[in-house]
Scaffold this motif. Structure first.
Motif, mmCIF file in Angstrom:
data_model
loop_
_atom_site.group_PDB
_atom_site.id
_atom_site.type_symbol
_atom_site.label_atom_id
_atom_site.label_comp_id
_atom_site.label_asym_id
_atom_site.label_seq_id
_atom_site.Cartn_x
_atom_site.Cartn_y
_atom_site.Cartn_z
ATOM 1 N N LYS A 10 0.910 -1.441 -0.013
ATOM 2 C CA LYS A 10 -0.162 -0.116 0.221
ATOM 3 C C LYS A 10 0.779 1.432 0.096
ATOM 4 C CE LYS A 10 -3.983 -1.905 2.200
ATOM 5 N NZ LYS A 10 -4.769 -2.124 3.453
ATOM 6 N N GLY A 11 0.613 2.316 -0.719
ATOM 7 C CA GLY A 11 1.081 3.436 -0.401
ATOM 8 C C GLY A 11 2.294 3.404 -1.675
ATOM 9 N N TYR A 12 2.997 2.140 -2.344
ATOM 10 C CA TYR A 12 3.937 2.050 -3.532
ATOM 11 C C TYR A 12 3.574 2.697 -4.760
ATOM 12 C CZ TYR A 12 8.098 0.502 -5.171
ATOM 13 O OH TYR A 12 9.697 0.384 -5.363
ATOM 14 N N GLU A 13 2.213 3.165 -4.895
ATOM 15 C CA GLU A 13 1.477 3.503 -6.056
ATOM 16 C C GLU A 13 1.947 5.157 -6.162
ATOM 17 O OE1 GLU A 13 -1.676 3.777 -3.151
ATOM 18 O OE2 GLU A 13 -0.185 2.568 -3.630
ATOM 19 N N LYS A 14 2.141 6.056 -4.742
ATOM 20 C CA LYS A 14 2.980 7.245 -4.292
ATOM 21 C C LYS A 14 4.150 7.425 -4.705
ATOM 22 C CE LYS A 14 -1.780 8.334 -2.947
ATOM 23 N NZ LYS A 14 -2.445 8.531 -1.829
ATOM 24 N N ALA A 15 4.928 6.567 -4.388
ATOM 25 C CA ALA A 15 6.218 6.475 -4.189
ATOM 26 C C ALA A 15 7.172 7.327 -5.407
ATOM 27 C CB ALA A 15 6.749 4.944 -3.932
ATOM 28 N N ARG A 16 8.389 7.852 -5.156
ATOM 29 C CA ARG A 16 8.477 8.705 -5.729
ATOM 30 C C ARG A 16 9.569 8.130 -6.410
ATOM 31 N NH1 ARG A 16 7.991 13.951 -4.318
ATOM 32 N NH2 ARG A 16 7.353 15.347 -2.457
ATOM 33 N N PRO A 17 10.572 8.651 -7.430
ATOM 34 C CA PRO A 17 11.736 7.849 -8.720
ATOM 35 C C PRO A 17 12.559 7.754 -6.914
ATOM 36 C CG PRO A 17 10.827 9.723 -9.744
ATOM 37 C CD PRO A 17 9.951 9.664 -7.894
ATOM 38 N N GLY A 18 12.753 6.384 -7.045
ATOM 39 C CA GLY A 18 13.583 5.735 -6.554
ATOM 40 C C GLY A 18 13.747 5.626 -5.389
ATOM 41 N N ALA A 19 13.096 5.632 -4.500
ATOM 42 C CA ALA A 19 11.896 4.976 -3.232
ATOM 43 C C ALA A 19 12.440 4.031 -3.341
ATOM 44 C CB ALA A 19 10.625 5.511 -2.858
ATOM 45 N N MET A 20 13.780 3.429 -1.753
ATOM 46 C CA MET A 20 13.851 1.806 -1.503
ATOM 47 C C MET A 20 13.218 1.442 -0.390
ATOM 48 S SD MET A 20 15.695 1.163 -3.872
ATOM 49 C CE MET A 20 16.221 1.629 -5.744
ATOM 50 N N PRO A 21 13.274 0.193 0.144
ATOM 51 C CA PRO A 21 12.859 -0.496 1.263
ATOM 52 C C PRO A 21 14.210 0.064 2.220
ATOM 53 C CG PRO A 21 13.450 -1.778 0.287
ATOM 54 C CD PRO A 21 13.652 -0.599 -1.350
ATOM 55 N N ASP A 22 13.754 0.176 3.701
ATOM 56 C CA ASP A 22 14.439 -0.143 4.454
ATOM 57 C C ASP A 22 15.529 -0.918 4.797
ATOM 58 O OD1 ASP A 22 13.170 -1.701 5.790
ATOM 59 O OD2 ASP A 22 13.356 0.120 7.472
ATOM 60 N N ALA A 44 12.591 -17.858 -9.703
ATOM 61 C CA ALA A 44 12.540 -16.072 -9.509
ATOM 62 C C ALA A 44 12.182 -15.332 -8.886
ATOM 63 C CB ALA A 44 12.468 -15.898 -11.741
ATOM 64 N N LEU A 45 13.368 -14.238 -8.266
ATOM 65 C CA LEU A 45 12.259 -13.224 -7.756
ATOM 66 C C LEU A 45 12.558 -11.900 -8.500
ATOM 67 C CD1 LEU A 45 14.604 -12.360 -5.269
ATOM 68 C CD2 LEU A 45 14.451 -14.694 -5.013
ATOM 69 N N ASP A 46 12.186 -11.130 -8.174
ATOM 70 C CA ASP A 46 12.261 -9.335 -8.481
ATOM 71 C C ASP A 46 11.849 -8.453 -7.679
ATOM 72 O OD1 ASP A 46 15.054 -9.122 -10.290
ATOM 73 O OD2 ASP A 46 13.310 -10.675 -11.309
ATOM 74 N N GLY A 47 12.601 -7.792 -7.414
ATOM 75 C CA GLY A 47 11.919 -6.188 -6.341
ATOM 76 C C GLY A 47 10.689 -4.960 -8.245
ATOM 77 N N LEU A 48 10.782 -4.505 -7.423
ATOM 78 C CA LEU A 48 10.601 -3.269 -8.829
ATOM 79 C C LEU A 48 10.654 -2.241 -8.453
ATOM 80 C CD1 LEU A 48 7.513 -5.327 -10.349
ATOM 81 C CD2 LEU A 48 9.809 -5.377 -11.349
ATOM 82 N N HIS A 49 11.135 -1.302 -9.104
ATOM 83 C CA HIS A 49 10.784 0.330 -9.022
ATOM 84 C C HIS A 49 9.341 0.781 -8.772
ATOM 85 C CE1 HIS A 49 15.100 1.504 -8.967
ATOM 86 N NE2 HIS A 49 15.727 0.207 -10.176
ATOM 87 N N PRO A 50 9.816 2.029 -7.877
ATOM 88 C CA PRO A 50 8.292 1.983 -8.210
ATOM 89 C C PRO A 50 7.545 2.719 -9.731
ATOM 90 C CG PRO A 50 9.492 3.453 -7.491
ATOM 91 C CD PRO A 50 10.224 2.580 -7.720
ATOM 92 N N PRO A 51 6.485 2.565 -9.719
ATOM 93 C CA PRO A 51 5.048 3.404 -10.644
ATOM 94 C C PRO A 51 5.181 4.529 -11.626
ATOM 95 C CG PRO A 51 3.769 2.625 -8.362
ATOM 96 C CD PRO A 51 5.139 2.926 -8.627
ATOM 97 N N SER A 52 5.988 5.063 -10.205
ATOM 98 C CA SER A 52 6.971 7.003 -10.776
ATOM 99 C C SER A 52 7.658 6.623 -12.274
ATOM 100 C CB SER A 52 6.832 7.543 -9.946
ATOM 101 O OG SER A 52 8.101 7.138 -8.808
ATOM 102 N N MET A 53 8.386 5.540 -12.029
ATOM 103 C CA MET A 53 9.976 5.771 -12.712
ATOM 104 C C MET A 53 9.066 4.582 -14.054
ATOM 105 S SD MET A 53 12.961 4.790 -10.630
ATOM 106 C CE MET A 53 14.334 4.286 -11.499
ATOM 107 N N GLY A 69 4.576 7.157 -16.114
ATOM 108 C CA GLY A 69 4.169 6.984 -14.555
ATOM 109 C C GLY A 69 4.435 8.503 -14.134
ATOM 110 N N PRO A 70 3.655 8.803 -12.719
ATOM 111 C CA PRO A 70 2.415 7.994 -11.617
ATOM 112 C C PRO A 70 1.502 7.701 -12.935
ATOM 113 C CG PRO A 70 3.151 10.003 -10.457
ATOM 114 C CD PRO A 70 4.217 10.242 -11.572
ATOM 115 N N PHE A 71 0.479 6.511 -12.160
ATOM 116 C CA PHE A 71 -0.848 6.672 -12.762
ATOM 117 C C PHE A 71 -1.251 6.918 -11.705
ATOM 118 C CE2 PHE A 71 2.097 3.573 -14.487
ATOM 119 C CZ PHE A 71 2.619 3.808 -15.232
ATOM 120 N N ALA A 72 -2.100 8.442 -12.073
ATOM 121 C CA ALA A 72 -3.290 8.849 -11.290
ATOM 122 C C ALA A 72 -4.451 8.009 -11.148
ATOM 123 C CB ALA A 72 -4.558 9.754 -12.183
#
Length: 138
Positions: A10-22, A44-53, A69-72
């Motif tokens: 939740k909230g990742y749809e609004k994450a800024r470009p380059g946002a990373m987990p702690d 296989a596994l991968d993390g994805l950059h936020p939609p803003s990118m 992106g981002p997508f309203a």
């Protein structure tokens, strides 16, 4: 059986470009990923950059249109995925339940389609695609 586990934070749809987990969250997730690997179920596994990118390609009237992106209109977005191979949906659910997710994360579990899942006419239409990854190549 192959399953894709989709992480929906939740909230990742609004994450800024380059946002990373702690680092603490990444450490816990790496232990989980290692358990999947040690059990021999991880494909296989991968993390994805936020939609803003990201970007989306739509096909209105059969013509491609690119939107950056981002997508309203995004309410839920994928933050990452795992592909696992297990014996049953129940086993896949057990693995998904072991994920060290936080209160704002959901895992959607989806079985990957195998060529044997399709009717004969679809398998015939896909014939000759055996060099491709995915169900056509299986």
């Amino acid at each position: 059986m192959r399953f894709m586990m989709l992480m929906i934070p939740k909230g990742y749809e609004k994450a800024r470009p380059g946002a990373m987990p702690d680092a603490k969250a990444v450490s816990a997730m790496m232990k989980y990923n290692q358990a999947l690997q040690k059990a021999g179920v991880l494909l296989a596994l991968d993390g994805l950059h936020p939609p803003s990118m990201g970007a989306r390609v739509t096909f209105s009237g059969g013509k491609p249109k690119v939107s950056d992106g981002p997508f309203a209109e995004a309410k839920e977005v994928i933050g990452g995925y795992w592909i696992i191979q297990v014996k049953s949906k129940e086993e896949a659910l057990q693995w998904a339940s072991r994920c060290p997710g936080s209160d704002n994360e959901t895992i959607e579990l989806r079985q990957v389609q195998e060529m044997s899942d399709f009717p004969a006419d679809v398998r015939e239409a896909a014939a000759g695609l055996s060099d491709l990854p995915g169900p056509a190549g299986r």
